[in-house]
Design an enzyme around this catalytic site. Structure first.
Site, PDB file in Angstrom:
ATOM      1  N   ARG A  46       0.856  -1.196   0.000  1.00 39.97           N
ATOM      2  CA  ARG A  46       0.000   0.000   0.000  1.00 39.97           C
ATOM      3  C   ARG A  46       0.888   1.242   0.000  1.00 39.97           C
ATOM      4  O   ARG A  46       0.587   2.236  -0.660  1.00 39.97           O
ATOM      5  CB  ARG A  46      -0.950   0.008   1.209  1.00 39.97           C
ATOM      6  CG  ARG A  46      -1.716   1.318   1.306  1.00 39.97           C
ATOM      7  CD  ARG A  46      -2.968   1.352   2.181  1.00 39.97           C
ATOM      8  NE  ARG A  46      -3.018   0.399   3.244  1.00 39.97           N
ATOM      9  CZ  ARG A  46      -2.365   0.525   4.420  1.00 39.97           C
ATOM     10  NH1 ARG A  46      -1.600   1.577   4.657  1.00 39.97           N
ATOM     11  NH2 ARG A  46      -2.481  -0.412   5.349  1.00 39.97           N
ATOM     12  N   TYR A  98     -15.595  17.917 -14.788  1.00 43.14           N
ATOM     13  CA  TYR A  98     -16.053  16.536 -14.954  1.00 43.14           C
ATOM     14  C   TYR A  98     -17.198  16.227 -13.976  1.00 43.14           C
ATOM     15  O   TYR A  98     -17.111  16.574 -12.790  1.00 43.14           O
ATOM     16  CB  TYR A  98     -14.860  15.605 -14.704  1.00 43.14           C
ATOM     17  CG  TYR A  98     -15.193  14.140 -14.779  1.00 43.14           C
ATOM     18  CD1 TYR A  98     -15.502  13.550 -16.001  1.00 43.14           C
ATOM     19  CD2 TYR A  98     -15.199  13.345 -13.635  1.00 43.14           C
ATOM     20  CE1 TYR A  98     -15.801  12.204 -16.073  1.00 43.14           C
ATOM     21  CE2 TYR A  98     -15.491  12.000 -13.703  1.00 43.14           C
ATOM     22  CZ  TYR A  98     -15.795  11.436 -14.924  1.00 43.14           C
ATOM     23  OH  TYR A  98     -16.097  10.105 -14.992  1.00 43.14           O
ATOM     24  N   ASP A 170      -6.902  19.488 -13.947  1.00 38.64           N
ATOM     25  CA  ASP A 170      -7.206  18.152 -14.456  1.00 38.64           C
ATOM     26  C   ASP A 170      -6.783  18.145 -15.932  1.00 38.64           C
ATOM     27  O   ASP A 170      -7.380  18.826 -16.765  1.00 38.64           O
ATOM     28  CB  ASP A 170      -8.703  17.884 -14.299  1.00 38.64           C
ATOM     29  CG  ASP A 170      -9.096  16.488 -14.749  1.00 38.64           C
ATOM     30  OD1 ASP A 170      -8.418  15.916 -15.614  1.00 38.64           O
ATOM     31  OD2 ASP A 170     -10.110  15.971 -14.232  1.00 38.64           O
ATOM     32  N   LYS A 195      -7.917   7.209 -19.377  1.00 40.03           N
ATOM     33  CA  LYS A 195      -8.178   7.795 -20.692  1.00 40.03           C
ATOM     34  C   LYS A 195      -6.931   7.703 -21.578  1.00 40.03           C
ATOM     35  O   LYS A 195      -6.496   6.614 -21.892  1.00 40.03           O
ATOM     36  CB  LYS A 195      -8.685   9.232 -20.516  1.00 40.03           C
ATOM     37  CG  LYS A 195      -9.743   9.394 -19.403  1.00 40.03           C
ATOM     38  CD  LYS A 195     -11.052   8.683 -19.694  1.00 40.03           C
ATOM     39  CE  LYS A 195     -11.984   8.553 -18.494  1.00 40.03           C
ATOM     40  NZ  LYS A 195     -12.305   9.766 -17.779  1.00 40.03           N
TER      41      LYS A 195
HETATM   42  C1  LIG Z   1     -12.822  10.171 -16.501  1.00 40.37           C
HETATM   43  C2  LIG Z   1     -12.444  11.469 -15.931  1.00 40.37           C
HETATM   44  C3  LIG Z   1     -12.224  11.621 -14.551  1.00 40.37           C
HETATM   45  C4  LIG Z   1     -12.464  10.495 -13.561  1.00 40.37           C
HETATM   46  O1  LIG Z   1     -11.579   9.463 -13.737  1.00 40.37           O
HETATM   47  P1  LIG Z   1     -11.915   7.915 -13.416  1.00 40.37           P
HETATM   48  O2  LIG Z   1     -10.684   7.224 -13.821  1.00 40.37           O
HETATM   49  O3  LIG Z   1     -13.127   7.548 -14.225  1.00 40.37           O
HETATM   50  O4  LIG Z   1     -12.208   7.833 -11.946  1.00 40.37           O
HETATM   51  C5  LIG Z   1     -11.817  12.872 -14.096  1.00 40.37           C
HETATM   52  N1  LIG Z   1     -11.647  13.908 -14.936  1.00 40.37           N
HETATM   53  C6  LIG Z   1     -11.863  13.797 -16.261  1.00 40.37           C
HETATM   54  C7  LIG Z   1     -11.642  14.984 -17.133  1.00 40.37           C
HETATM   55  C8  LIG Z   1     -12.261  12.587 -16.802  1.00 40.37           C
HETATM   56  O5  LIG Z   1     -12.489  12.499 -18.121  1.00 40.37           O
END
Ligand SMILES: *Cc1c(COP(=O)(O)O)cnc(C)c1O
Length: 380
Positions: A46, A98, A170, A195
């Protein structure tokens, strides 16, 4: 070293124990210690795991940071950052962040006494006006989802510094290949590695990257204390995806540009939202902070929800699905899918109309993608 080289080598020296060229998947929870009371480099997975360390070092390098931390999802990374705040602290966030981030802030963290204000950060003055004495974080995404609005990272970072608040960006939509928010004044970059970084729609993961030692020590403490860590196999998959990030992003860029041009010429399309369009009103900021336009775009149909459905249902290559950033092209209807949980009134205010369609352009042959869309337009 330049980006493509770092993507393949940063944090990924051949394995010291075996010479393995690929970072091994260290499937272990615990590690033999030299003697009681004396710790080796690794103690318990962890806290740290060698496969995860490789990923964290690589991410830090790609984002021009010094420290990377990997998490079990983008939301886990976001949650861990927010847990560094205290009851009564205030956050200013973009009004079209998001949906999952908005839900976490409003439905979960508000219950713990954190305060949130949402403003349109396209105009930095809106952010400045929302800052209070107790503002500790400013949270932005650029480009935004699904309207591809651009936020000026440098302008917002000036405001956050003046307010002694941390700026979190982000960077999921651009990936570190196309944008490095730390270089423009952000304090923390957050990613959903699900992504573009993973890139193959086969894992869920998240990350934070920073240059600041104090921020890192707080986040690292929380990563271990909270425990929202990824398993070593998922870390391996993200590392594997990252090796081809540069070539994938080049193709995402190219394909999305071609499709945005195709859509702009469609009589049934009212408006295309893509940072690469020559008449984009924020060209100046785009040129300054982005090295490409990415693979995400959205467009407004001249028509109804029913026509959107018809268009989506008649496609054969584009898959109707949420998520983004994988090699395959995905298409979705935000009002009934990704943004269905946003109340209609708020959606309308943000400009997410019922005739808006979002596309994650993949790296297939673009001629096939254009042909597929043509089929869709003929069907409506
Ligand atoms: C998908 C996404 C998230 C969240 O991520 P997860 O891996 O689904 O928890 C946060 N910000 C953006 C811009 C995203 O596209």
């Amino acid at each position: 070293m330049r980006f493509s080289t770092r993507a393949i080598h940063a944090g990924q020296d051949p394995d010291p124990a075996t010479g393995s060229v690929t970072v091994p998947v260290y499937l272990t929870s615990t590690y033999q210690q030299p003697e009681p009371g004396k710790e080796g480099k690794y103690v318990y997975s962890r806290t740290a795991n060698p496969t995860r360390t490789a990923l964290e070092e690589c991410l830090a390098s790609l984002e021009e940071g010094r420290y990377g931390l990997a998490f079990s999802s983008g939301m886990a990374a976001t949650t861990t950052i927010l847990l560094s705040l205290k009851k009564g602290d205030h956050v200013v966030a973009g009004d079209d962040i998001y949906g999952g981030t908005y839900r976490l802030f409003e439905q979960v963290l508000r219950n713990y006494g954190l305060q949130f204000t949402y403003v349109n950060p396209e105009n930095p003055e809106n952010v400045e006006r929302a800052v209070r004495k107790n503002t500790r974080l400013i949270w932005i995404e650029t480009p935004t989802n699904p309207l591809m609005r651009i936020v000026d990272i440098r302008q917002i970072s000036k405001i956050s510094k003046k307010a002694h608040a941390l700026l979190v960006a982000d960077n999921t939509f651009m990936s570190p290949y196309l944008q490095n928010p730390l270089a423009h004044g952000a304090d923390i970059v957050v990613h959903s590695t699900t992504k573009y970084l993973g890139g193959h729609s086969d894992l869920i993961g998240g990350a934070t990257i920073t240059k600041d030692e104090d921020v890192e020590s707080r986040l690292k403490y929380l990563q271990n204390a909270v425990g929202a860590i990824p398993g070593p196999l998922d870390c391996y998959l993200v590392l594997r995806g990252i090796k081809t990030l540069a070539v994938r992003m080049e193709r995402h860029n190219e394909n999305a540009r071609t499709i945005s041009e195709f859509l702009s010429k469609q009589p049934k399309v009212e408006k295309v939202n893509y940072p690469g369009l020559p008449d984009h009103p924020q060209r100046g900021i785009i040129k300054r902070q982005m090295r490409g336009n990415g693979g995400m775009l959205s467009f407004q149909l001249k028509g109804s929800f029913n026509q959107c459905k018809k268009l989506l249902n008649s496609l054969r290559i584009f898959t109707v699905a949420e998520s983004l950033g994988g090699v395959e092209s995905l298409i979705e209807h935000p009002a009934s899918m990704t943004h269905a949980s946003v109340p209609r009134e708020r959606r309308t205010k943000l400009g997410i109309s019922d005739d808006l369609i979002r596309v994650s352009v993949g790296i297939e042959d673009v001629e096939d993608l254009v042909q597929d869309l043509n089929r869709g337009f003929k069907a409506i």
